[in-house]
Design a protein around this motif. Structure first.
Motif, short mmCIF file in Angstrom:
data_model
loop_
_atom_site.label_atom_id
_atom_site.label_comp_id
_atom_site.label_asym_id
_atom_site.label_seq_id
_atom_site.Cartn_x
_atom_site.Cartn_y
_atom_site.Cartn_z
N LYS A 454 1.44 -5.22 3.08
CA LYS A 454 1.84 -3.87 3.50
C LYS A 454 3.30 -3.77 3.92
O LYS A 454 4.01 -2.86 3.53
N LYS A 455 3.74 -4.72 4.75
CA LYS A 455 5.10 -4.61 5.29
C LYS A 455 6.11 -5.41 4.48
O LYS A 455 7.22 -5.68 4.93
N ASN A 460 7.85 -3.05 -3.45
CA ASN A 460 8.21 -1.95 -4.37
C ASN A 460 9.14 -2.40 -5.49
O ASN A 460 9.47 -1.63 -6.38
N MET A 461 9.59 -3.66 -5.45
CA MET A 461 10.46 -4.16 -6.53
C MET A 461 9.64 -4.81 -7.65
O MET A 461 10.19 -5.22 -8.67
N MET A 462 8.33 -4.95 -7.42
CA MET A 462 7.54 -5.75 -8.38
C MET A 462 7.32 -5.06 -9.72
O MET A 462 7.18 -5.70 -10.75
N LEU A 495 -1.26 -4.80 -7.67
CA LEU A 495 -0.01 -4.02 -7.77
C LEU A 495 -0.35 -2.63 -8.32
O LEU A 495 -0.96 -2.52 -9.39
N ASP A 496 0.04 -1.60 -7.58
CA ASP A 496 -0.18 -0.23 -8.07
C ASP A 496 1.10 0.25 -8.74
O ASP A 496 2.14 0.40 -8.08
N PHE A 497 1.01 0.49 -10.03
CA PHE A 497 2.19 0.91 -10.80
C PHE A 497 2.49 2.39 -10.52
O PHE A 497 1.58 3.23 -10.59
N ALA A 498 3.76 2.68 -10.22
CA ALA A 498 4.16 4.08 -10.00
C ALA A 498 4.18 4.80 -11.35
O ALA A 498 3.80 5.97 -11.45
N ASN A 499 4.61 4.09 -12.38
CA ASN A 499 4.70 4.67 -13.72
C ASN A 499 3.45 4.26 -14.51
O ASN A 499 3.28 3.10 -14.86
#
Length: 1033
Positions: A454-455, A460-462, A495-499
């Motif tokens: 979480k922290k 977010n770079m993955m 990992l949750d993909f933003a795209n």
């Protein structure tokens, strides 16, 4: 006895003419009964001038004879008399001196058998003999002294503390002598010296395996032993002395000796000498640990670091086992502030030059991949296969560095990984070799949990990391990088993909990798697909590809026996049950064929083993068995998913008949659990028993009559289904009834079984009585006899068994109260039984128990007065009081059951996201970075140990005070509302039998009268709301 005549018989046992050697074996068997034969065999195998073949044959015979007949607690067909036993003990150590190596192995095993049974009571002078050998000037005698000492230490190695006194005595007497032997050998370079040192170190290691005796904690012992271990770790083995072949080099005697020096040092530090790893239960070592970590551990760590420095500079070679032990010691050094302070300045170097090279794809990996891809997959994918490998230990070291000393290491490690990956990006295509990139991706995969926390500053770079560094490798010209890309997808499945487009690309790449030509890539792709199911968009994309995916998974299962693949298939079957229905029969048929192929392989391997031609690996057999279990689990999941399609289920049953038949007829005990689950699933899902499954019932019975008796717990669900879903056949077929009764009768009477099994038999009796009402009168008397053989002898240790025995009788009362009471009276059981029953009412804790008590007592109340024995009439009003008491506790039991059902329904692995653990870890990280780190694994093990200790001395009655609800258990009582049933009986009696009604209610007090009204009122509510559930336990 003529030694030469016996010797000639052993010579004849390997004669080329089979008739000659068969006759020789028969003659040897005939001589077994003669006194003095066993000592003569020992003389032959020890005699230096006799032929080696005959001595080996004699040694094998001697070992088998010892195994079969030395243990006095087992009845041997031909026992060994006391005179021969004494002679063997007097001469076996001397025989070891002259025995060649091939014979020594058999003799040391025999010595272990003798010591296990006779030491110390029946061989009191053994330690004195040992001391004579150990202090001899003859090196052969010293070596045998060490061999014998190793065997006696092995006997006590794992014994509990209270049974270890003889070992402590031996250590005190002999360890100073071995230590001085070792000091004389440590400077030698001979291979014989290495062999003797290795033996001495193994003895020391066995001696400290479970506890560290006081005498070894003393500095007068610890300093010389510790110095010896460090001398051996530090001992230079010239490169030119080592074999060129890597495998031979690993086996080089001096490196095997060095390995045991590492083992001893690691054991001393990890189990006894590191305060950060010491659980509260080992507080007796606190003072020792404080002294060790301050005065000894720094020296060990510096010595290990010096060795690694030489290895990094390629000045010396270190065996893979010693690299693994070094990494394990470094890992444990992270936890304590003293050792961490020494390790801390070296972490950057260790990450880049010790951990990283070990995680890169190596020349050995490439060779294995090319020559034996199946073995490569086992090594890399099966966690147990590579449990203590250098790669596993280096990985653990890396993970613990990043987790436990995060402030100092985490970003530095990620920086190093990044530099390797960027260097790869900048290298021209034709010059790329991919091995280093593989190592860097392996490192980041190991740290996926830390990276995605979480922290985490890098979570977010993955996504861009995947796009840049992982996606291109799905099409790499290096097969190992294609496999690594799939492995990355698996490790970063959270990992949750933003795209959404990137997730689609990842899925397509993994799916394409299933078509790869290389087996390891396809296996990694299959394992990566499984966790991707959690994404809805991926699930939708998978649907059109399901036939292809399932076919590939089946093909892989046929190519390699690995149970992790079966769990992938099982999940697909579970998630996509509806979509796979059209392919269910084809899928099941292929799974069946896979299973039978694995069984055929196993049968051939076992045959080879029986013929003593087995050249395979026992692990390989275990892999095959695990793979077979996995296939059966997938079949079971498939069956349960087809509950609503009876016509397909029927086809599946027919397809699976060979699987069930093969397993039960060939007594493949390892997979009985899974087979009985499949039979259960077939009969449960169909809610009927087909002719196919009735033919299986006979197989179950035959299996039970041979070795299946020990699997009663696993047999219970399918046997219960045969009664409940096949009751039409059960009622009409006396042969089936006879087989079922024989199973019940055997389980209730067999000395081989325990109360848990007898509970299963009681449940089967209950099932017969509840499901076949009015059709099995002839079974009531035998059932009562089986229950009463325990009820009145009071041989019931657990509450569960006591309640189930009583419930057999209660079920008989409910089934036919008049018949049951008549039988109770004839045997003079009535009064004693009812007294025990009513005194035990509070133990009937499940909803099912309470309903059974209520309906059985209601059945009694309906009996005409002339059918009620006088002894029972006297306490007639107590029956109503008993019913009311049970009604009082019924709502609470129903509430408890409803909450358990809700829990069971809500339980879903996907709800667990590990946030609690993350929170704990984040709190830890906020502490001072150089303090001690609490060991979470040890804390958990300690918690388990405390729980075990808490209940170790509990009395059964206290510990098993309440039986737990069985959520999945169904019975005909589920359909009965106890409130409405009681109301019917009570109102009928009130109206049509006033005198019995008066007799029943005359002793009720005001509270009880009010409670009767409350029960009647609840019955009325239930009649008006028929949906109210009172389901069974």
């Amino acid at each position: 006895m003529d030694q030469n005549a016996v010797y000639q018989l052993f010579v004849a046992t390997y004669h080329p003419d089979p008739n000659v050697h068969k006759q020789a074996e028969l003659n040897i068997r005939n001589l077994e009964t003669h006194n003095g034969f066993v000592p003569v065999v020992l003389q032959i195998l020890a005699s230096e001038e006799l032929e080696l073949g005959a001595r080996q044959a004699a040694a094998i015979y001697f070992k088998n004879r010892m195994n079969k007949a030395w243990d006095r607690s087992r009845t041997a067909t031909i026992p060994i008399n006391e005179e021969d036993r004494t002679m063997v003990k007097q001469t076996i150590l001397q025989a070891l001196v002259t025995a060649p190596n091939a014979v020594k192995v058999q003799l040391t095993s025999c010595l272990n058998t003798i010591l296990s049974n006779d030491f110390p009571d029946q061989w009191p002078n053994f330690v004195k003999e040992l001391e004579t050998f150990l202090t001899s000037s003859d090196v052969r005698l010293v070596y045998v002294g060490l061999l014998a000492l190793r065997e006696v230490v092995k006997v006590y190695q794992w014994k509990s503390m209270e049974r270890r006194e003889p070992l402590q005595h031996i250590i005190q007497l002999t360890f100073p002598a071995i230590q001085s032997i070792c000091n004389n050998l440590v400077t030698s370079d001979s291979l014989e010296a290495a062999e003797m040192l290795k033996l001495a170190l193994k003895i020391y290691h066995s001696g400290i395996q479970v506890e560290l005796p006081k005498c070894l904690q003393d500095p007068s012992s610890l300093v010389p032993w510790g110095t010896l271990f460090l001398q051996l770790v530090d001992k230079r083995i010239p490169m030119e002395a080592l074999p060129a072949d890597p495998e031979e080099r690993e086996k080089y005697p001096w490196w095997k000796t060095k390995k045991w020096a590492y083992h001893c040092l690691n054991r001393l530090f990890t189990k006894y000498g590191n305060p950060a790893l010491l659980p509260p239960s080992a507080s007796k070592y606190t003072a020792f640990a404080k002294g060790f970590v301050a005065n000894f551990a720094p020296n060990i760590l510096q010595t290990y670091l010096k060795q690694v420095e030489g290895w990094i500079k390629k000045e010396l070679w270190i065996s893979s086992k010693c690299l693994a032990l070094t990494a394990a010691f470094f890992d444990d050094s992270i936890k304590h502030k003293t050792t961490w302070a020494i390790l801390k300045p070296h972490t950057e170097t260790l990450v880049a030059h010790f951990i990283f090279p070990q995680l890169c794809f190596s020349a050995e990996d490439e060779e294995l991949w090319t020559e034996d891809p199946v073995e490569y997959v086992h090594k890399k994918v099966d966690p147990l296969e590579d449990f203590h490998s250098p790669q596993t230990n280096a990985t653990n070291f890396l993970i613990d560095l990043a987790r436990d000393r995060k402030k100092h290491t985490f970003m530095g490690i990620l920086g190093f990984i990044n530099s390797v990956l960027n260097k790869y990006l900048e290298t021209p295509e034709e010059q790329k070799d991919g091995r280093e990139k593989d190592g860097a991706l392996c490192m980041i995969a190991c740290l996926s949990h830390q990276v995605l926390k979480k922290k985490s500053p890098v979570a977010n770079m993955m996504e861009p990391f995947f796009v840049t560094h992982v996606f291109p490798e799905f099409k790499s010209r290096f097969p190992f990088l294609r496999a690594r890309a799939c492995d990355m997808a698996k490790h970063f499945s959270d990992l949750d993909f933003a795209n959404e487009q990137n997730l689609a690309i990842l899925y397509q790449n993994v799916l394409d990798s299933l078509r790869d030509t290389e087996l390891p890539v396809k296996v990694q792709a299959a394992l990566a697909l499984q966790p991707m199911i959690r994404h809805e968009s991926v699930r939708n994309a998978m649907v059109p590809n399901l036939p292809f995916i399932m076919q590939e998974l089946l093909n892989l299962t046929n190519e390699i026996d690995i149970d992790t693949l079966a769990s992938v298939m099982e999940e697909f079957v579970e998630v996509f049950a509806e979509q796979l229905t059209p392919f269910a029969v084809q899928l099941c048929t292929q799974l069946r064929d896979t299973f039978l192929r694995i069984m055929e392989d196993l049968a051939q391997s076992n045959q080879a083993e029986d013929d003593e031609e087995f050249t395979g690996d026992i692990d390989e057999l275990s892999d095959k068995t695990m793979a077979a279990m996995g296939v059966l689990k997938t079949i079971g999941t498939l069956i349960l998913s087809l509950e609503s399609t009876p016509e397909i289920l029927q086809q599946l049953e027919n397809a699976l008949l060979p699987v069930i038949t093969y397993t039960l007829e060939n007594s493949i005990l390892d997979i009985y659990d899974e087979i009985f689950e499949i039979i259960d699933s077939c009969t449960f899902s169909a809610k009927r028993v087909t002719p196919t499954m009735w033919s299986v019932f006979e197989l179950i019975y035959k299996a039970f009559k041979s070795e299946g008796i020990d699997y009663m717990d696993e047999m219970l669900p399918p046997l219960d289904n045969y009664i409940s879903y096949g009751k039409d056949v059960f009622i009409s077929n006396e042969g089936v009834q006879h087989m079922m009764f024989d199973i019940i009768d055997t389980v209730m009477k067999s000395d081989r079984l325990g109360e848990n099994d007898r509970v299963c038999a009681c449940k089967l009796m209950e099932s017969v009585l509840l499901n076949c009402r009015g059709h099995v009168d002839r079974l009531v008397a035998p059932f009562l006899n089986l229950a009463f053989q325990y009820i009145f002898t009071n041989e019931m240790k657990t509450v569960e068994f006591k309640v189930h025995c009583l419930e057999v009788v209660i079920n008989c009362v409910y089934y036919n109260p008049a018949l049951t009471l008549r039988l109770l009276e004839e045997n003079q059981w009535t009064q004693g039984f009812f007294t025990m029953w009513f005194n035990t009412l509070d133990k009937f804790s499940r909803v099912h128990d309470k309903k059974l008590v209520i309906v059985a007592l209601c059945a009694l109340l309906e009996l005409p007065g002339d059918q009620v024995p006088a002894s029972l009439q006297a306490g007639w009003s107590q029956i109503l009081a008993g019913i009311l008491n049970v009604f009082k506790s019924l709502p609470k039991a129903m509430e408890n059951r409803a909450s358990m059902e809700k829990l069971y329904g809500d339980f879903d692995h996907d709800d667990f996201d590990g946030e609690d653990f993350d929170a704990d870890e984040d709190e830890l990280e906020e502490g001072a970075d150089d303090d001690d780190v609490p060991d979470q694994d040890n804390e958990y093990l300690e918690y388990l140990a405390q729980q075990a200790a808490t209940h170790a001395d509990d009395d059964f009655d206290e510990y098993e005070d309440e039986m737990e609800e069985e959520i999945l258990f169904e019975s005909p009582l589920d359909e009965i509302d106890p409130y409405i049933r009681f109301e019917q009986v009570f109102r009928t009696m009130q109206q049509s039998n006033p005198s019995a009604y008066t007799q029943l209610t005359k002793d009720l007090d005001a509270d009880q009268q009010n409670y009767v009204m409350s029960v009647l009122s609840t019955a009325e509510q239930h009649r008006n709301q028929p949906a109210v559930s009172t389901s069974a336990a």
